[in-house]
Scaffold this active site. Structure first.
Site, PDB file in Angstrom:
ATOM      1  N   LYS A 180      -3.809   6.563   0.190  1.00  0.00           N
ATOM      2  CA  LYS A 180      -3.785   5.497   1.198  1.00  0.00           C
ATOM      3  C   LYS A 180      -4.810   5.762   2.305  1.00  0.00           C
ATOM      4  O   LYS A 180      -5.544   6.736   2.249  1.00  0.00           O
ATOM      5  CB  LYS A 180      -2.365   5.334   1.762  1.00  0.00           C
ATOM      6  CG  LYS A 180      -1.302   5.042   0.687  1.00  0.00           C
ATOM      7  CD  LYS A 180      -1.441   3.666   0.055  1.00  0.00           C
ATOM      8  CE  LYS A 180      -0.669   3.500  -1.228  1.00  0.00           C
ATOM      9  NZ  LYS A 180       0.779   3.346  -1.104  1.00  0.00           N
TER      10      LYS A 180
HETATM   11  C1  PLP Z   1       2.057   3.025  -1.910  1.00  0.00           C
HETATM   12  C2  PLP Z   1       2.828   1.783  -1.675  1.00  0.00           C
HETATM   13  C3  PLP Z   1       4.196   1.796  -1.385  1.00  0.00           C
HETATM   14  C4  PLP Z   1       5.040   3.045  -1.469  1.00  0.00           C
HETATM   15  O1  PLP Z   1       4.570   4.085  -0.715  1.00  0.00           O
HETATM   16  P1  PLP Z   1       4.911   5.604  -1.163  1.00  0.00           P
HETATM   17  O2  PLP Z   1       4.489   6.376   0.047  1.00  0.00           O
HETATM   18  O3  PLP Z   1       4.091   5.892  -2.373  1.00  0.00           O
HETATM   19  O4  PLP Z   1       6.369   5.677  -1.416  1.00  0.00           O
HETATM   20  C5  PLP Z   1       4.824   0.603  -1.087  1.00  0.00           C
HETATM   21  N1  PLP Z   1       4.144  -0.556  -1.098  1.00  0.00           N
HETATM   22  C6  PLP Z   1       2.832  -0.619  -1.383  1.00  0.00           C
HETATM   23  C7  PLP Z   1       2.140  -1.926  -1.353  1.00  0.00           C
HETATM   24  C8  PLP Z   1       2.141   0.549  -1.701  1.00  0.00           C
HETATM   25  O5  PLP Z   1       0.845   0.489  -2.025  1.00  0.00           O
END
Ligand code: PLP
Length: 374
Positions: A180
């Site tokens: 991210k």
């Molecule tokens: C990555 C993601 C999540 C979940 O996040 P994690 O930290 O991996 O649990 C939820 N929604 C979206 C759109 C994501 O890209």
């Protein structure tokens, strides 16, 4: 293999983490508070509750909004499954609204048609890093007494209409997974514009413990006393992770700039290539591009995906429509429900996009893909 996304860790990031390891607090200490304050400053000054993942953030957010059996949560199928599954786990019925063909963001017209007096939350996703149209969604929620939720796992650092991500919906969730826009290893956060919802979020992620004597129902125990009024979980982020987050936040503007540069290079290179369709940027939005989702036309997505992987380029597909997952399909959600999302899924490939990607890497991606579709 060139990955499609990866973290950028500096010597300062490493020093920030090791300093915590030498200190007194591994968890629930000053780094957690400092990280929450720093995220708050970036996201509109609201209450921030840090937590162990973006999925945990969604669970906390829906719980804090009181989502339960009998409620409906309207969301987009073009997202990671957790946006929908965390509402379903609390007993709500998930209702999928299709996305706009050009932006892949939830279509407010589709949402309007699905809104009822049972609607509890309208949960949009800032797909690929640009904000959904909260100006259109908020009045739809207000009309039926529902709340808006922004799954901003892709978009921290972005803005819309001059307002930061975190200030656009009633509640915003963030993810700090390594791919991210910034990372704490695993991690996430909930941003709440209403302080009462923020307090509920805090207590839910902290086992439900109430520590304010003014709210105690048992008043004669002693100075050690704390008590539970509602069930909660332990989704607390550690000081170790928070220290990494504080350090990463200082680099977020540079990350965003590099992601924007790479996105512009891809757009420029692919705009006029037949057989490809580049992403559309919404007017008035300053995205924090997390993904570069390109569409491969003429039924060639799988062939091109496999050839890119064979060439050592770690492309990805984001996402299979959520209701195709057996857990939803087995409940009766049918294919064909959201045609724009399904067409998008059938064409989409995410190209490598991360701050440490070099210009030479970008050129190799461009050359390889152009040759493949040519
Ligand atoms: C990555 C993601 C999540 C979940 O996040 P994690 O930290 O991996 O649990 C939820 N929604 C979206 C759109 C994501 O890209």
């Amino acid at each position: 293999m060139l990955p499609y996304g990866r973290q950028s860790i500096s010597e300062q990031d490493i020093e920030a983490v090791t300093a915590v390891l030498r200190g007194d607090w591994l968890t629930t200490g000053p780094a957690v508070t400092a990280f929450e304050n720093a995220v708050s400053e970036l996201t509109g000054g609201h209450r921030v509750v840090s937590c162990t993942s973006g999925t945990a953030a969604l669970h906390i957010a829906y719980a804090a909004l009181g989502v339960g059996p009998g409620d409906e949560v309207i969301t987009t199928p073009m997202t990671f499954v957790a946006t929908a599954s965390c509402a379903a786990m609390l007993g709500a019925k998930v209702v999928f609204a299709d996305v706009e063909d050009d932006t892949t963001l939830i279509d407010p017209t589709a949402v309007e048609a699905l809104t009822t007096e049972r609607t509890k939350v309208i949960a949009a996703v800032d797909y690929a890093g640009q904000a959904a149209d909260y100006d259109a969604l908020q009045p739809l929620a207000d009309r039926v007494g529902a709340k808006t939720l922004a799954d901003a796992a892709h978009s921290i650092g972005g803005t819309a209409g001059g307002r930061p991500i975190g200030d656009l919906a009633d509640v915003t969730t963030l993810s700090f997974f390594p791919t991210k826009n910034l990372t704490t290893g695993e991690g996430g956060a909930v941003v709440c514009k209403d302080p009462a919802i923020g307090q509920r979020a805090h207590e839910f992620h902290f086992i439900g413990l109430v520590r304010d004597p003014d709210r105690f129902e048992i008043t004669d125990e002693g100075p050690w006393h704390q008590e539970v009024h509602e069930y909660g979980v332990n989704y607390r982020l550690t000081d170790i992770s928070s220290a990494l987050g504080i350090s990463q936040l200082k680099r977020l503007a540079a990350f965003k700039q590099r992601r924007t540069e790479i996105t512009a290079r891809y757009n420029e290179a692919f705009r006029d290539v037949e057989g490809l369709r580049t992403p559309t940027q919404r007017a008035g939005v300053d995205p924090a591009w997390h993904l570069y989702p390109i569409r491969v036309l003429d039924g060639r997505r799988r062939e091109v995906f496999e050839a890119m992987r064979a060439a050592g380029i770690g492309v990805q597909v984001n996402y299979i429509p959520v209701y195709w997952h057996p857990v939803f399909a087995n409940q009766g959600y049918r294919r064909g429900l959201c045609p724009n999302a399904e067409r998008f899924y059938s064409e989409e490939i995410s190209l490598p996009l991360f701050p440490d990607l070099t210009d030479a890497d970008v050129d190799r991606v461009i050359e390889t893909l152009t040759k493949l579709v040519g």
